[in-house]
Design an enzyme around this catalytic site. Sequence first.
Site, short mmCIF file in Angstrom:
data_model
loop_
_atom_site.label_atom_id
_atom_site.label_comp_id
_atom_site.label_asym_id
_atom_site.label_seq_id
_atom_site.Cartn_x
_atom_site.Cartn_y
_atom_site.Cartn_z
N ARG A 1 -2.24 -5.90 -8.53
CA ARG A 1 -1.07 -6.76 -8.29
C ARG A 1 -0.95 -7.83 -9.36
NH1 ARG A 1 -3.20 -8.41 -2.66
NH2 ARG A 1 -5.02 -8.19 -3.97
N LYS B 1 -15.48 -6.74 5.95
CA LYS B 1 -14.37 -7.60 6.35
C LYS B 1 -14.32 -7.63 7.88
CE LYS B 1 -11.37 -7.06 2.35
NZ LYS B 1 -10.07 -6.63 1.83
N SER C 1 -3.06 -7.96 2.95
CA SER C 1 -3.16 -7.81 4.40
C SER C 1 -3.48 -9.17 5.04
CB SER C 1 -4.24 -6.79 4.75
OG SER C 1 -3.86 -5.54 4.23
N HIS D 1 0.84 -1.21 0.00
CA HIS D 1 0.00 0.00 0.00
C HIS D 1 0.87 1.26 0.00
CE1 HIS D 1 -2.89 -2.75 2.43
NE2 HIS D 1 -3.40 -2.63 1.22
N1 COA Z 1 -0.13 -4.05 -2.23
C1 COA Z 1 -0.43 -4.97 -1.32
N2 COA Z 1 -1.67 -5.35 -1.01
C2 COA Z 1 -2.67 -4.77 -1.70
C3 COA Z 1 -2.43 -3.81 -2.67
C4 COA Z 1 -1.10 -3.44 -2.93
N3 COA Z 1 -0.79 -2.54 -3.85
N4 COA Z 1 -3.60 -3.43 -3.18
C5 COA Z 1 -4.54 -4.14 -2.54
N5 COA Z 1 -3.97 -4.94 -1.65
C6 COA Z 1 -4.63 -5.92 -0.78
C7 COA Z 1 -5.38 -5.34 0.36
O1 COA Z 1 -4.62 -5.30 1.53
C8 COA Z 1 -6.53 -6.30 0.48
O2 COA Z 1 -6.05 -7.43 1.19
P1 COA Z 1 -7.03 -8.35 2.05
O3 COA Z 1 -8.13 -8.81 1.13
O4 COA Z 1 -6.12 -9.44 2.48
O5 COA Z 1 -7.55 -7.49 3.16
C9 COA Z 1 -6.78 -6.72 -0.93
O6 COA Z 1 -5.59 -6.56 -1.59
C10 COA Z 1 -7.76 -5.85 -1.65
O7 COA Z 1 -8.93 -5.94 -1.01
P2 COA Z 1 -10.18 -5.21 -1.60
O8 COA Z 1 -11.36 -5.75 -0.89
O9 COA Z 1 -10.13 -5.23 -3.06
O10 COA Z 1 -9.91 -3.73 -1.26
P3 COA Z 1 -9.83 -3.04 0.07
O11 COA Z 1 -10.27 -3.85 1.23
O12 COA Z 1 -8.45 -2.53 0.12
O13 COA Z 1 -10.88 -1.86 -0.17
C11 COA Z 1 -12.92 -0.69 -0.82
C12 COA Z 1 -12.17 -2.05 -0.75
C13 COA Z 1 -12.90 -0.01 0.52
C14 COA Z 1 -12.25 0.20 -1.84
C15 COA Z 1 -14.35 -0.99 -1.28
O14 COA Z 1 -14.89 -2.01 -0.48
C16 COA Z 1 -15.26 0.22 -1.16
O15 COA Z 1 -15.21 1.10 -1.97
N6 COA Z 1 -16.09 0.25 -0.12
C17 COA Z 1 -17.02 1.36 0.15
C18 COA Z 1 -18.46 0.98 -0.19
C19 COA Z 1 -18.72 1.17 -1.66
O16 COA Z 1 -18.63 2.25 -2.21
N7 COA Z 1 -19.09 0.07 -2.31
C20 COA Z 1 -19.38 0.06 -3.72
C21 COA Z 1 -18.11 -0.10 -4.53
S1 COA Z 1 -18.49 -0.26 -6.24
#
Ligand code: COA
Length: 161
Positions: free
Chosen positions: A90, A41, A128, A17
């Site tokens: 990724r 989550k 994560s 991140h």
């Molecule tokens: N390097 C390392 N890890 C990364 C990464 C990077 N560059 N990019 C993403 N990741 C990891 C994250 O840590 C996460 O790991 P985990 O699943 O083990 O926790 C995973 O990859 C990505 O998870 P994801 O669920 O895609 O994204 P997020 O949890 O980081 O965020 C939101 C998701 C918050 C952006 C999304 O749920 C959201 O927008 N929520 C708000 C409600 C909403 O608007 N919903 C409608 C959306 S259309």
Amino acid sequence: MRIAIYPGTFDPVTHGHLDIINRATKLFDKLIIGVAQDTGKNTVFEIDERLNLIKNQVTELTNVEVKPFSGLLVNFAKKENCCTIIRGIRVISDFEYEFQLSLMNKKLAPDLETVFLMTSSDYLFLSSSIIKQVSSLGGCIEGLVPADVAKALYKKLKGSR
Ligand code: COA
């Protein structure tokens, strides 16, 4: 002023991140790191802990703000006057989900663009969840998360055993 938002759960923030954050700060005047309160989550860290762990890592980045949000990402992004959503990609398997997310966000807020940054090769395998799993089983996570995140995680997981 071009403001971007980098949203995520950040449970906890990893070097993957932080790599995206560092690079995004060079592309925009201001970057808001949006820490999602309720993503469905089951998080290990509470929202305040997730916020503080990130804040401690970005103190030297003058154009970064770390803020919590709940509800729709696009509503928060608009409230903060953001023009762009940043997401890291990724591996190819991320693409389908990210594509769906970005299309839905575009449907909800046509003026908001999503920009994808390719994760640096060093962090391609990171998430994560994998960090939490390895740490809970006593594996070494040095170099994958900042030292104080590793410490906080160790303390948290020890407390839950
Ligand atoms: N390097 C390392 N890890 C990364 C990464 C990077 N560059 N990019 C993403 N990741 C990891 C994250 O840590 C996460 O790991 P985990 O699943 O083990 O926790 C995973 O990859 C990505 O998870 P994801 O669920 O895609 O994204 P997020 O949890 O980081 O965020 C939101 C998701 C918050 C952006 C999304 O749920 C959201 O927008 N929520 C708000 C409600 C909403 O608007 N919903 C409608 C959306 S259309």
